[in-house]
Motif scaffolding. Structure first.
Motif, PDB file in Angstrom:
ATOM      1  N   HIS A   1      20.899 -48.091  21.921  1.00 58.71           N
ATOM      2  CA  HIS A   1      21.886 -47.596  22.877  1.00 58.71           C
ATOM      3  C   HIS A   1      21.752 -48.418  24.151  1.00 58.71           C
ATOM      4  N   ASP A   2      22.758 -48.358  24.976  1.00 58.82           N
ATOM      5  CA  ASP A   2      22.713 -49.022  26.271  1.00 58.82           C
ATOM      6  C   ASP A   2      21.620 -48.386  27.134  1.00 58.82           C
ATOM      7  N   ALA A   3      20.641 -49.176  27.540  1.00 64.22           N
ATOM      8  CA  ALA A   3      19.506 -48.645  28.301  1.00 64.22           C
ATOM      9  C   ALA A   3      19.923 -48.070  29.650  1.00 64.22           C
ATOM     10  N   LYS A   4      21.068 -48.520  30.173  1.00 63.71           N
ATOM     11  CA  LYS A   4      21.557 -48.010  31.455  1.00 63.71           C
ATOM     12  C   LYS A   4      22.393 -46.745  31.305  1.00 63.71           C
ATOM     13  N   LEU A   5      22.639 -46.343  30.060  1.00 60.59           N
ATOM     14  CA  LEU A   5      23.390 -45.115  29.759  1.00 60.59           C
ATOM     15  C   LEU A   5      24.777 -45.109  30.408  1.00 60.59           C
ATOM     16  N   ARG A   6      25.446 -46.265  30.379  1.00 62.36           N
ATOM     17  CA  ARG A   6      26.789 -46.334  30.941  1.00 62.36           C
ATOM     18  C   ARG A   6      27.792 -45.606  30.050  1.00 62.36           C
ATOM     19  N   SER A   7      28.775 -44.979  30.669  1.00 62.36           N
ATOM     20  CA  SER A   7      29.787 -44.232  29.916  1.00 62.36           C
ATOM     21  C   SER A   7      30.702 -45.175  29.143  1.00 62.36           C
ATOM     22  N   ASN A   8      31.176 -44.692  27.997  1.00 62.66           N
ATOM     23  CA  ASN A   8      32.110 -45.461  27.190  1.00 62.66           C
ATOM     24  C   ASN A   8      33.509 -45.425  27.798  1.00 62.66           C
ATOM     25  N   PRO A   9      34.257 -46.519  27.670  1.00 64.04           N
ATOM     26  CA  PRO A   9      35.658 -46.504  28.105  1.00 64.04           C
ATOM     27  C   PRO A   9      36.540 -45.854  27.042  1.00 64.04           C
ATOM     28  N   PRO A  10      37.766 -45.487  27.391  1.00 61.03           N
ATOM     29  CA  PRO A  10      38.682 -44.945  26.377  1.00 61.03           C
ATOM     30  C   PRO A  10      39.129 -46.037  25.412  1.00 61.03           C
ATOM     31  N   LEU A  11      39.556 -45.639  24.242  1.00 57.63           N
ATOM     32  CA  LEU A  11      40.062 -46.585  23.258  1.00 57.63           C
ATOM     33  C   LEU A  11      41.477 -46.989  23.655  1.00 57.63           C
ATOM     34  N   LYS A  12      41.697 -48.258  23.895  1.00 54.43           N
ATOM     35  CA  LYS A  12      42.983 -48.725  24.412  1.00 54.43           C
ATOM     36  C   LYS A  12      44.129 -48.505  23.434  1.00 54.43           C
ATOM     37  N   SER A  13      43.843 -48.601  22.142  1.00 55.52           N
ATOM     38  CA  SER A  13      44.915 -48.533  21.139  1.00 55.52           C
ATOM     39  C   SER A  13      45.331 -47.117  20.782  1.00 55.52           C
ATOM     40  N   LEU A  14      44.759 -46.109  21.441  1.00 57.52           N
ATOM     41  CA  LEU A  14      45.066 -44.729  21.086  1.00 57.52           C
ATOM     42  C   LEU A  14      46.497 -44.351  21.447  1.00 57.52           C
ATOM     43  N   LYS A  15      47.051 -44.989  22.481  1.00 52.52           N
ATOM     44  CA  LYS A  15      48.435 -44.771  22.917  1.00 52.52           C
ATOM     45  C   LYS A  15      48.696 -43.321  23.300  1.00 52.52           C
ATOM     46  N   GLY A  16      47.678 -42.664  23.818  1.00 54.44           N
ATOM     47  CA  GLY A  16      47.868 -41.320  24.341  1.00 54.44           C
ATOM     48  C   GLY A  16      47.904 -40.210  23.323  1.00 54.44           C
ATOM     49  N   LEU A  17      47.806 -40.527  22.024  1.00 51.51           N
ATOM     50  CA  LEU A  17      47.861 -39.501  20.989  1.00 51.51           C
ATOM     51  C   LEU A  17      46.464 -38.943  20.740  1.00 51.51           C
ATOM     52  N   PRO A  18      46.267 -37.643  20.837  1.00 53.44           N
ATOM     53  CA  PRO A  18      44.925 -37.102  20.583  1.00 53.44           C
ATOM     54  C   PRO A  18      44.544 -37.235  19.113  1.00 53.44           C
ATOM     55  N   ALA A  19      43.280 -37.493  18.873  1.00 55.50           N
ATOM     56  CA  ALA A  19      42.773 -37.622  17.512  1.00 55.50           C
ATOM     57  C   ALA A  19      42.262 -36.277  17.014  1.00 55.50           C
ATOM     58  N   THR A  20      42.157 -36.130  15.690  1.00 60.46           N
ATOM     59  CA  THR A  20      41.557 -34.917  15.129  1.00 60.46           C
ATOM     60  C   THR A  20      40.150 -34.732  15.671  1.00 60.46           C
ATOM     61  N   ASN A  21      39.417 -35.831  15.750  1.00 59.82           N
ATOM     62  CA  ASN A  21      38.063 -35.827  16.289  1.00 59.82           C
ATOM     63  C   ASN A  21      38.066 -36.636  17.590  1.00 59.82           C
ATOM     64  N   PRO A  22      37.714 -36.030  18.725  1.00 56.91           N
ATOM     65  CA  PRO A  22      37.706 -36.771  19.994  1.00 56.91           C
ATOM     66  C   PRO A  22      36.847 -38.034  19.981  1.00 56.91           C
ATOM     67  N   TYR A  23      35.867 -38.101  19.082  1.00 54.93           N
ATOM     68  CA  TYR A  23      35.037 -39.303  18.968  1.00 54.93           C
ATOM     69  C   TYR A  23      35.900 -40.538  18.770  1.00 54.93           C
ATOM     70  N   ASP A  24      37.023 -40.369  18.078  1.00 52.78           N
ATOM     71  CA  ASP A  24      37.907 -41.485  17.771  1.00 52.78           C
ATOM     72  C   ASP A  24      38.784 -41.880  18.948  1.00 52.78           C
ATOM     73  N   MET A  25      38.583 -41.266  20.093  1.00 54.37           N
ATOM     74  CA  MET A  25      39.363 -41.595  21.279  1.00 54.37           C
ATOM     75  C   MET A  25      38.585 -42.479  22.250  1.00 54.37           C
ATOM     76  N   GLN A  26      37.339 -42.785  21.905  1.00 59.89           N
ATOM     77  CA  GLN A  26      36.516 -43.643  22.754  1.00 59.89           C
ATOM     78  C   GLN A  26      36.320 -45.016  22.127  1.00 59.89           C
ATOM     79  N   SER A  27      36.145 -46.006  22.993  1.00 57.64           N
ATOM     80  CA  SER A  27      35.613 -47.295  22.574  1.00 57.64           C
ATOM     81  C   SER A  27      34.102 -47.206  22.767  1.00 57.64           C
ATOM     82  N   HIS A  28      33.338 -47.321  21.690  1.00 58.11           N
ATOM     83  CA  HIS A  28      31.899 -47.041  21.740  1.00 58.11           C
ATOM     84  C   HIS A  28      31.114 -48.284  22.164  1.00 58.11           C
ATOM     85  N   LYS A  29      31.464 -48.744  23.348  1.00 67.58           N
ATOM     86  CA  LYS A  29      30.918 -49.991  23.882  1.00 67.58           C
ATOM     87  C   LYS A  29      29.437 -49.895  24.194  1.00 67.58           C
ATOM     88  N   PHE A  30      28.988 -48.728  24.634  1.00 68.28           N
ATOM     89  CA  PHE A  30      27.614 -48.599  25.108  1.00 68.28           C
ATOM     90  C   PHE A  30      26.736 -47.681  24.249  1.00 68.28           C
TER      91      PHE A  30
END
Length: 544
Positions: free
Chosen positions: A206-235
């Protein structure tokens, strides 16, 4: 042969659902041993065993409480040793799941770590203080829903869990954790195991600095069944430090000639990139798979683009392509909109995954053409399905027991009540029924795998794609003068393509295909495999 895995075929056994020998409704090691002849009859090279180690079974064994013990649910270490011995006698290699990105919260390591902030294993897991308002340290989410952070009252800190709250993440930034994991691997390799399928191989750091993940750009505002799929898991995963760790794993495996690794890359944004990175050269993993072919996409462009991208720029890494496993909807159901016959689709999928450049993974029951089982809510065991029903029905539908004999209760899987039901659609495709039918999906798999072994081009040869219009996928596999041309109609409608060479002949494993002069006629989900012209002979395709 130390590189048996290169171009090899790996058959995944889900132990809970393969064969029960005790009548408790759960498959076990003696049951697998009893059915090894079936696996060997397919002509595969290796068995991958899903988790067998001791576990509270909150996530069906992916929550390990003792890495060096077989869970009593499945048998004993002696049963494991016997399975290895019998499999090797049948010419089968054996690898097993190694789940080390996280443990169970019942593991002694975690019990010690959570006791205080200054014990010997205090830094073996990922701990973090709360924000001043008491909220978690960042926005990371769990694959199974909710925050990836859980408060622990004894430590008065949060711990990281990418999956269930009972699956705390190990801290791979700690060298002691790395050494402990290598000791676990060494224990199994010394017992004769031929390698590991590395679960969630990109989740270790994991990112040692514990930085927050950004939102997933391609989501286009539509909520996912699982919110996990709404993040870009960069960190929260896929960190650069992982590469150095995987080199340590490979260094250990190299001390056991013939041992191999198959890494599971779970990253929708960077899956193929990480597959390439983690297998490049000779000092990282032997092979990896991502979820690129485990989703709903079923187009010529999709298959071609992923394979070409992997091998671009002379890439030296190696993929292991799979269409089904214990985490996804079975492909006969998933790709049903592109077919009129499940049996035709099952054959086409087999021919496709077994002719692409790379190794191939087959999931138990795939050889029977099993569809996804229709599981009722009250029958669910999968925590993901229970949480996200009905938008996500979970993974139980692909995990139901193997049907062995259609006229026995539960299709011969158990004499008790099975942990998941055996539905009529699965019983109708039982092994005994298909053994007796020379035209069955099962016998097609046997025929195709036997034929594949006679063509080196399909094991380690190069691949080059022809330019064809959808839904036709065509490519050439090359190895010396024994090249093959593979052509697939990825649709439920007949297609005709014109060949520039008319003296070609169909290989006997072709299906729903016919040559009429210069025309190659492909029925629904039809495919043709043809010997390529010798030397510099060219073949091209065009629409009629």
């Amino acid at each position: 042969m130390t590189e048996w895995w290169r171009g090899g075929v790996i058959y995944q056994v889900y132990p809970r659902s393969f064969q029960d020998s005790t009548g408790d409704g759960v498959g076990d090691l003696p049951g697998i041993i009893d059915r090894l002849d079936h696996i060997a009859s397919l002509g595969v090279d290796c068995i991958w065993l899903s988790p067998l180690t001791k576990s509270p079974q909150a996530d069906m064994g992916y929550d390990v409480s003792d890495y060096m013990a077989v869970d009593p649910l499945f048998g004993s270490l002696q049963d494991f040793d016997l399975l290895i011995e019998r499999a090797h006698a049948l010419g089968l290699k054996v690898i097993m799941d190694q789940v080390v990105s996280h443990t169970s919260d019942q593991h002694p390591w975690f019990r010690e770590s959570c006791f205080s902030r200054d014990n010997a294993k205090a830094d073996w897991y990922v701990w973090a203080d709360a924000k001043p308002d008491g909220s978690p340290p960042n926005n990371w989410l769990s694959v199974f829903g909710g925050s990836a952070w859980e408060w622990h009252t004894a430590r008065k800190q949060y711990y990281l869990h990418n999956f269930l709250t009972s699956q705390p993440d190990l801290n791979f930034h700690n060298p002691a954790v790395q050494e402990a994991v290598l000791d676990v691997m060494r224990f199994w390799l010394d017992r004769g195991l031929d390698g590991f399928r590395l679960d969630t191989v990109n989740y270790y750091f994991h990112d040692a600095k514990l930085r927050s993940n950004p939102p997933l750009k391609s989501l286009k505002g539509l909520p996912a069944t699982n919110p996990y799929d709404m993040q870009s898991h960069k960190f929260s995963k896929s960190q650069p430090e992982n590469v150095a760790w995987l080199k340590k794993v490979r260094k250990l495996l190299d001390k056991y000639p013939g041992a191999t690794t198959v890494g599971e890359v779970g990253d929708d944004e960077r899956g193929l990139e990480l597959m390439r990175q983690y297998t490049s050269g000779t000092d990282l993993l032997h092979q990896c798979y991502s979820f690129d072919f485990l989703g709903p996409k079923f187009t010529a462009k999709h298959f071609r683009s992923k394979v070409e991208a992997f091998f671009a720029d002379g890439e030296t890494g190696w993929p292991c392509w799979s269409f089904s496993n214990h985490d996804v909807i079975r492909h006969v159901t998933r790709w049903a909109p592109h077919s009129v016959s499940p049996a035709d689709l099952a054959r086409q999928a087999a021919a496709l995954v077994l002719t692409l450049k790379g190794s191939a993974g087959l999931y138990q029951g795939e050889e029977l053409g099993l569809p996804e089982a229709d599981i009722l809510y009250e029958e669910l065991t999968d925590p993901r399905g229970i949480r996200f029903w009905p938008g996500d029905k979970g993974r139980d539908g692909c995990r139901t027991p193997m049907p062995w004999q259609h006229d026995l209760p539960h299709a011969g899987f158990t004499t008790g009540k099975p942990w998941l039901p055996v539905k009529p659609a699965q019983s109708a495709l039982s092994v005994d029924v298909q053994n007796a039918d020379p035209d069955s999906s099962l016998n097609f798999y046997r025929k195709f795998l036997a034929w594949r072994k006679t063509h080196p081009a399909l094991v380690t040869g190069d691949i080059a794609f022809f330019n064809c219009a959808e839904p036709v996928l065509a490519y050439r596999r090359s190895a010396g003068n024994k090249d093959l041309i593979c052509v697939f109609n990825l649709s439920p409608e007949p297609r005709v393509v014109k060949l520039s060479k008319v003296e070609l002949a169909l290989e006997p494993v072709s299906h729903n295909a016919a040559l009429a002069g210069s025309s190659l006629e492909l029925g629904p989900n039809g495919f043709a495999i043809l010997p390529a012209p010798a030397g510099e002979g060219k073949v091209s395709f065009r629409s009629p």
